[in-house]
Design an enzyme around this catalytic site. Sequence first.
Site, PDB file in Angstrom:
ATOM      1  N   GLY A  84      70.288  29.247  42.055  1.00 35.61           N
ATOM      2  CA  GLY A  84      68.922  28.723  42.091  1.00 35.61           C
ATOM      3  C   GLY A  84      67.804  29.680  41.763  1.00 35.61           C
ATOM      4  O   GLY A  84      66.835  29.300  41.114  1.00 35.61           O
ATOM      5  N   GLU A  85      67.864  30.931  42.174  1.00 36.69           N
ATOM      6  CA  GLU A  85      66.721  31.825  42.061  1.00 36.69           C
ATOM      7  C   GLU A  85      66.809  32.888  40.968  1.00 36.69           C
ATOM      8  O   GLU A  85      65.793  33.208  40.347  1.00 36.69           O
ATOM      9  CB  GLU A  85      66.479  32.496  43.419  1.00 36.69           C
TER      10      GLU A  85
END
Length: 346
Positions: free
Chosen positions: A290-291
């Site tokens: 996700g990041e």
Amino acid sequence: MGKLWQQLRQASEFDKRRGEVDTFNKGNLWKKRGITMTPAKYGFFYMGAGVSVDVAIYSRDGTVTVSQGGVEMGQGLYTKVLQAVASTLGIPLNMVRMRHVNSHLAANNTVTGGSVSSEHAVQSAITCCETLNERLQPFRTKHPDYDWKNIIGVASLANVDLTAKHKFVPKKHDGPGMFHYFSYSAAVTEVELDVLTGQSQIRRVDILFDCGESLNPTIDIGQIEGAYLMGVGGFMFEEVKHDSKTGGVLNDGTWEYKPPLAKDVPIDWRIKLLADARNPLGIRGSKASGEPPIVLSSGVFYSLKQAMEAAHLDNTGSSEFQPSVAPLTVERLRLGCGFNMAKMTL
């Protein structure tokens, strides 16, 4: 990281395209291009409280519901958990339904964040299903020809508990530093800048990302796309302006504050997940996604700066370093090109 770096360098033909960008810049005064290669090493740690999951099988038709403590915010947590349940129980995905988060059924969970909550919930769900499989195994052995619905029926008549709950709590990290594992990735970003207007386009982006053994490649690629484009907004458009006297925000709406939109998506976008890279420290060999791609989007900033400096050299004859700040807005790019419109002769 070195292996991944070399794979992307070859797949994207970076060295060849680097030469093509130089040739283009020498032959064009009003259009300039830039191309950069950006690596990222990103650490993940499992937060302490974990995520609890409750799985229930219904005796009438064998359908399954799942309640868990993670928050679905577009990262595909629900989908990954449902797939884990269906896979572990050996039933079709359409027989499994997710219930909305309920803090009574799933209390005291860790915060959903850090890109690892999906992994926590998936592991809890797998453990629940393994418990249920153990309870069902005697009936499968006794009735090898029964399908799922019939197995559940006879188990229910025998008063077997067809619900299970588990909370995966990560073990204390014993390795060096605070991280349980690292994710590795790299991106090649090519841009084109209009010297007269300061407007730009992202011509092509190549990303090679290490997701370990992805829990769901489609979701993970979507996460990579979303995170990268979110970073594009920060590096190109999203400048917060304040009133120098009152401190109030002057562009507090989308009329003045511009997030990235459809036309800001790279024209040619190629994303691949690193093959044969199972993570022994992750849930089912996976790594979160996700990041880290936000870091890769810094390639947009450096590629635009490269194109701007090429224009500045043409227009001023100076190759001195130009300090730059993000976001590289249209105005900043236009001014950084060193082109004086007032002195232009038609």
